[in-house]
Enzyme design. Structure first.
Site, PDB file in Angstrom:
ATOM      1  CB  SER A  45       7.731  12.444  -5.348  1.00 10.29           C
ATOM      2  OG  SER A  45       8.174  11.415  -6.200  1.00 10.29           O
ATOM      3  N   GLY A 229       6.898   9.610  -8.709  1.00  7.79           N
ATOM      4  CA  GLY A 229       6.299  10.829  -9.243  1.00  7.79           C
ATOM      5  C   GLY A 229       5.137  11.284  -8.385  1.00  7.79           C
ATOM      6  N   GLY A 231       1.148  12.974  -7.498  1.00  7.67           N
ATOM      7  CA  GLY A 231      -0.240  12.926  -7.924  1.00  7.67           C
ATOM      8  C   GLY A 231      -0.977  11.627  -7.670  1.00  7.67           C
ATOM      9  CB  CYS A 256       7.296   5.785  -5.714  1.00  6.77           C
ATOM     10  SG  CYS A 256       6.608   7.049  -4.634  1.00  6.77           S
ATOM     11  CG  LEU A 257       3.125   7.537 -10.259  1.00  4.67           C
ATOM     12  CD1 LEU A 257       1.708   7.482  -9.703  1.00  4.67           C
ATOM     13  CD2 LEU A 257       3.382   8.876 -10.937  1.00  4.67           C
ATOM     14  CD  GLN A 260       0.978   5.109  -5.807  1.00  7.35           C
ATOM     15  OE1 GLN A 260       0.682   5.999  -6.608  1.00  7.35           O
ATOM     16  NE2 GLN A 260       1.392   5.365  -4.585  1.00  7.35           N
ATOM     17  CG  ASN A 298       7.632  12.013  -1.528  1.00  8.41           C
ATOM     18  OD1 ASN A 298       6.512  12.321  -1.148  1.00  8.41           O
ATOM     19  ND2 ASN A 298       8.329  12.791  -2.331  1.00  8.41           N
ATOM     20  N   GLY A 300       1.435   9.737  -1.200  1.00  7.41           N
ATOM     21  CA  GLY A 300       0.171  10.038  -0.548  1.00  7.41           C
ATOM     22  C   GLY A 300      -0.932   9.059  -0.908  1.00  7.41           C
ATOM     23  CE1 TYR A 301      -4.809   9.742  -4.288  1.00  2.13           C
ATOM     24  CE2 TYR A 301      -2.749  10.974  -4.290  1.00  2.13           C
ATOM     25  CZ  TYR A 301      -4.133  10.943  -4.395  1.00  2.13           C
ATOM     26  OH  TYR A 301      -4.826  12.108  -4.591  1.00  2.13           O
ATOM     27  CG  HIS A 341      11.835   6.982  -3.389  1.00  2.78           C
ATOM     28  ND1 HIS A 341      12.081   8.316  -3.652  1.00  2.78           N
ATOM     29  CD2 HIS A 341      10.517   6.801  -3.645  1.00  2.78           C
ATOM     30  CE1 HIS A 341      10.963   8.898  -4.033  1.00  2.78           C
ATOM     31  NE2 HIS A 341      10.001   7.998  -4.026  1.00  2.78           N
ATOM     32  CD  GLU A 343      16.675   6.814  -4.754  1.00  2.00           C
ATOM     33  OE1 GLU A 343      16.676   8.016  -4.484  1.00  2.00           O
ATOM     34  OE2 GLU A 343      15.690   6.080  -4.546  1.00  2.00           O
TER      35      GLU A 343
END
Length: 369
Positions: A45, A229, A231, A256-257, A260, A298, A300-301, A341, A343
């Site tokens: 990530s 992940g 981006g 996480c990603l 989203q 972790n 940024g979006y 996350h 885990e």
């Protein structure tokens, strides 16, 4: 050797280099965890980013191969207050500097990380470059010359292609685990996430990020897991289209990603945070359990809460610090997701129960047929 960190707004800090001595450029972000630098630097990530560690002493337990979360470091640079080369750890195999040097990753220490983090919190995440003193002086005060490569940074779908597996593979675990088949879409997954899934389900097949719906369904999984992940999730429109179809077909758990992408597939919107959430000490409230969990994050979006209002979903988790969205569940489909996350690695295991919820959801779906 003396080196410099230069941000794109002209902010400059002088320090001492370690690891590789090759110039590097990337998005500068910070992580607030007190331990876990091995897991942090090998988390996909962080691909393409330069990471500031806010804990002041880094490297004191060296590097071991058991805690590495991918094939090697994913970061473009490491920024710390003090690097310790004389490590003490019975599992340690080498110094952090030697590990970074072996993978051609630059590090810089002996700079004011507190001032740096305060600057990013105030101004927002931005591109930066780490260079040797010789390179710094060669530009004769024109700092923008050091940032000429920023337009060539990996972005868009190329980010997922860089961190995802190139071929599908199976990860079966012989334990007393339940007998479930889980299809994992790899957007930059960490090793311990896979181990957490395989241990609890027994059968995991990992697919590249851009795998078609038909290929995933040919595996006939009991559930689908969407990984973490790097981006901007809105760059991955082809993946969102696959996720839309999966949501109508199988139980789905995203983190996480992956969280989203589920939100986008349902019709919500995402936006970039000013400086992101990165660390292993972020409090999140589970509204269903009425409990606060300490989580590893972790990203940024974030999913925009207001865009969920017309959708058939329930908000399940909120960030205690800033009130941002941290989890949702669909009201009529076997689908749920969280922004962090569960885990950990690094971080506490407060949210491991979410894997059990995924198993319960798959079991309930099986029994309903």
């Amino acid at each position: 050797m003396k080196g410099y960190l230069v941000l794109e707004d002209g902010f400059v800090l002088e320090g001492k280099l370690f690891g590789s001595l090759e110039k590097s450029i990337g998005e500068v972000v910070f992580n607030t965890g007190m331990t876990g630098y091995e897991e942090i630097i090998t988390d996909p990530s962080y691909f393409g980013q330069m990471v500031i560690l806010t804990y002041p002493i880094i490297g004191n337990y060296g590097i071991n191969l058991e805690d590495i979360q991918s094939g090697g470091p994913q970061i473009k640079g490491l920024i710390v207050r003090e690097f310790v080369g004389n490590y003490s750890n019975w599992r340690g195999k080498m110094t952090l500097s030697a590990y970074l040097e072996a993978h051609k990753i630059i590090g810089i220490e002996q700079l004011d990380t507190r001032a740096l983090v305060k600057h990013i919190r105030d101004k927002g995440t931005m591109i930066g470059v780490i260079v040797t003193e010789k390179v710094f002086k060669s530009v004769d005060g024109d700092l923008q010359k050091l940032l000429t490569e920023k337009d060539n940074l990996v972005s868009g779908e190329a980010l997922l292609e860089a961190v995802s597996t190139k071929e599908s593979y199976v990860m079966d675990t012989v334990t007393e685990a339940n007998d479930y088949k889980v299809a994992v879409l790899d957007f930059g997954i960490k090793r311990n996430i896979l181990e957490s899934l395989a241990y609890r389900t027994g059968h995991v097949k990992v697919f590249p990020a851009f795998t078609s719906y038909e290929e995933i369904m040919a595996y006939n999984p009991d559930g689908v897991f969407l990984s973490n992940g790097p981006g901007d999730p809105e760059d991955y429109k082809s993946v969102v289209e696959v996720v839309k179809r999966l949501l109508d077909s199988k139980p789905v758990f995203g983190i996480c990603l992956g969280h989203q992408l589920i939100a986008l597939a349902l019709g919500a919107k995402t936006q970039k945070l000013k400086f992101g959430h990165r660390g292993s000490n972020h409090p999140v409230k589970d509204l269903m359990l009425n409990k606060v969990m300490i989580t590893s994050q972790n990203h940024g979006y974030v999913v925009v809460k207001e865009t969920l209002e017309p959708l058939d979903v329930t908000i399940t988790h909120l960030n205690v610090n800033d009130g941002s969205l941290e989890g949702i569940k669909h009201n009529s489909k076997p689908v749920f997701s969280v922004q962090y996350h569960p885990e950990a690695s690094p971080g506490p295991g407060d949210s491991a129960y979410l894997f059990d919820q995924f198993i319960a959801m798959m079991e309930e779906t099986k029994n309903a047929k």
